[in-house]
Design an enzyme around this catalytic site. Structure first.
Site, mmCIF file in Angstrom:
data_model
loop_
_atom_site.group_PDB
_atom_site.id
_atom_site.type_symbol
_atom_site.label_atom_id
_atom_site.label_comp_id
_atom_site.label_asym_id
_atom_site.label_seq_id
_atom_site.Cartn_x
_atom_site.Cartn_y
_atom_site.Cartn_z
ATOM 1 C CE LYS A 1 -58.135 22.611 22.973
ATOM 2 N NZ LYS A 1 -59.530 22.584 22.435
ATOM 3 N N GLY B 1 -56.598 16.794 20.185
ATOM 4 C CA GLY B 1 -57.395 16.270 19.079
ATOM 5 C C GLY B 1 -58.397 15.212 19.495
ATOM 6 C CB THR B 2 -59.770 14.275 22.827
ATOM 7 O OG1 THR B 2 -58.508 14.577 23.416
ATOM 8 C CG2 THR B 2 -60.363 13.030 23.447
ATOM 9 C CB THR C 1 -59.767 9.017 30.264
ATOM 10 O OG1 THR C 1 -59.199 9.443 31.498
ATOM 11 C CG2 THR C 1 -58.769 8.097 29.558
ATOM 12 C CG HIS C 2 -57.993 14.703 28.909
ATOM 13 N ND1 HIS C 2 -57.778 14.336 27.600
ATOM 14 C CD2 HIS C 2 -58.918 15.703 28.884
ATOM 15 C CE1 HIS C 2 -58.553 15.084 26.808
ATOM 16 N NE2 HIS C 2 -59.248 15.908 27.561
ATOM 17 C CG MET D 1 -65.828 17.595 13.081
ATOM 18 S SD MET D 1 -64.721 16.434 13.911
ATOM 19 C CE MET D 1 -65.306 16.547 15.608
ATOM 20 C CE LYS E 1 -53.923 30.144 14.705
ATOM 21 N NZ LYS E 1 -52.561 30.750 14.620
ATOM 22 N N GLY E 2 -56.397 23.605 13.703
ATOM 23 C CA GLY E 2 -56.331 22.305 13.060
ATOM 24 C C GLY E 2 -55.137 22.144 12.135
#
Length: 290
Positions: free
Chosen positions: A72, A74-75, A127-128, A227, A253-254
């Protein structure tokens, strides 16, 4: 470590992906449970732990581009920007498959890695994983890594406790790795502040020089509102068993600084103290507002 992308950018991208492959990836996502496991002391979803040998042995290629980020952060935004840069801004080709399929998620299981193995180069992967759990082949190959593109200010106390390990360890680990490897660190706050500037930075990192009208097309297609309304990226096409949009939309929300709407003053003081202690001496600094 420098990367030679060769003729990869000139190769014809794949046509729209087989719907059966997309369905298989979605089903694998649906099969994941909230049960937890552990790899080398890092808490991970049990579904990831169950296929760890496959993940660990995944073979990188010269010219791979990897988005490495904490969950979470911004990937999805960055992976779409990268895809359009690689495709010279061709929006139609970028819609060949949903974002979670066309950019394989290294730890999401066998199917996602099978998709990666069928892709032509240059591949965009995500990847995370913390830096120490990355498949060894990535350190053996001449691979570009787009690393730790972070939105730290959205509920940071929560981010410190979710799966994929500790947030502090994750961001500091990748920050230190850039001293030894070809890694570009991009910050969410910088992207919000001046997206054109940051996209040009990413393009230089990839050795790409696109006309300004193409850059503007990328900016338009990857705007938050564009998006958020696109089912190829907003997960709205998935069933509730995979992602329940009634609980929270995938793209929220961005913005920067929304933590102010969730933290009490006492919580903010606790977090600031923890942040200062954990980040001391790292040389890594995040902005919490613009």
């Amino acid at each position: 470590m420098f990367v030679t992308l060769g003729c990869g950018f000139n190769q014809k991208p794949p046509e729209r992906m087989d719907p059966k492959v997309i369905e298989k990836v979605v089903q694998e996502m649906a099969d994941f449970t909230p049960d937890m496991g552990e790899i080398e002391g890092v808490p991970l979803l049990k579904g990831i732990c169950d296929v760890w040998d496959t993940i660990h042995n995944f073979q990188a290629r010269d010219g791979d581009i990897v988005v490495a980020s904490y969950p979470k952060s911004g990937t999805t935004w960055m992976q779409e920007i990268l895809d359009l840069i690689v495709l010279d801004g061709d929006v139609e080709k970028s819609l060949r498959a949903p974002g979670f399929v066309k950019v394989p998620f290294l730890e999401m299981g066998h199917t996602s890695l099978e998709v990666a193995n069928t892709m032509s180069s240059p591949r965009i992967l995500k990847t995370h994983l913390p830096v120490q759990l990355m498949p060894p082949s990535f350190w053996e190959k001449d691979v570009k890594k787009q690393s730790d593109w972070l939105l730290w200010a959205t509920a940071p106390l929560f981010l410190c406790t979710v799966t994929w390990g500790n947030w502090f360890d994750h961001v500091i680990g990748w920050w230190k790795a850039k001293e030894r490897h070809k890694i570009l660190y991009v910050f969410y706050e910088d992207m919000i502040e001046d997206s054109p500037r940051e996209i040009h930075k990413v393009m230089r990192f990839l050795g790409k020089d696109l006309p300004e009208d193409v850059v503007q097309k990328i900016l338009h297609h990857t705007s938050f509102q564009s998006m958020k309304n696109n089912p190829m990226f907003n997960f709205s096409a998935l069933s509730e068993t995979v992602f329940d949009q009634s609980v929270s939309t995938f793209m929220r929300k961005g913005i920067v600084g929304d933590w102010k709407n969730h933290f009490h003053e006492s919580q903010n003081l606790i977090f600031d103290k923890e942040y200062e202690e954990k980040m001391e001496g790292s040389g890594l600094a995040f902005r919490t507002e613009l």
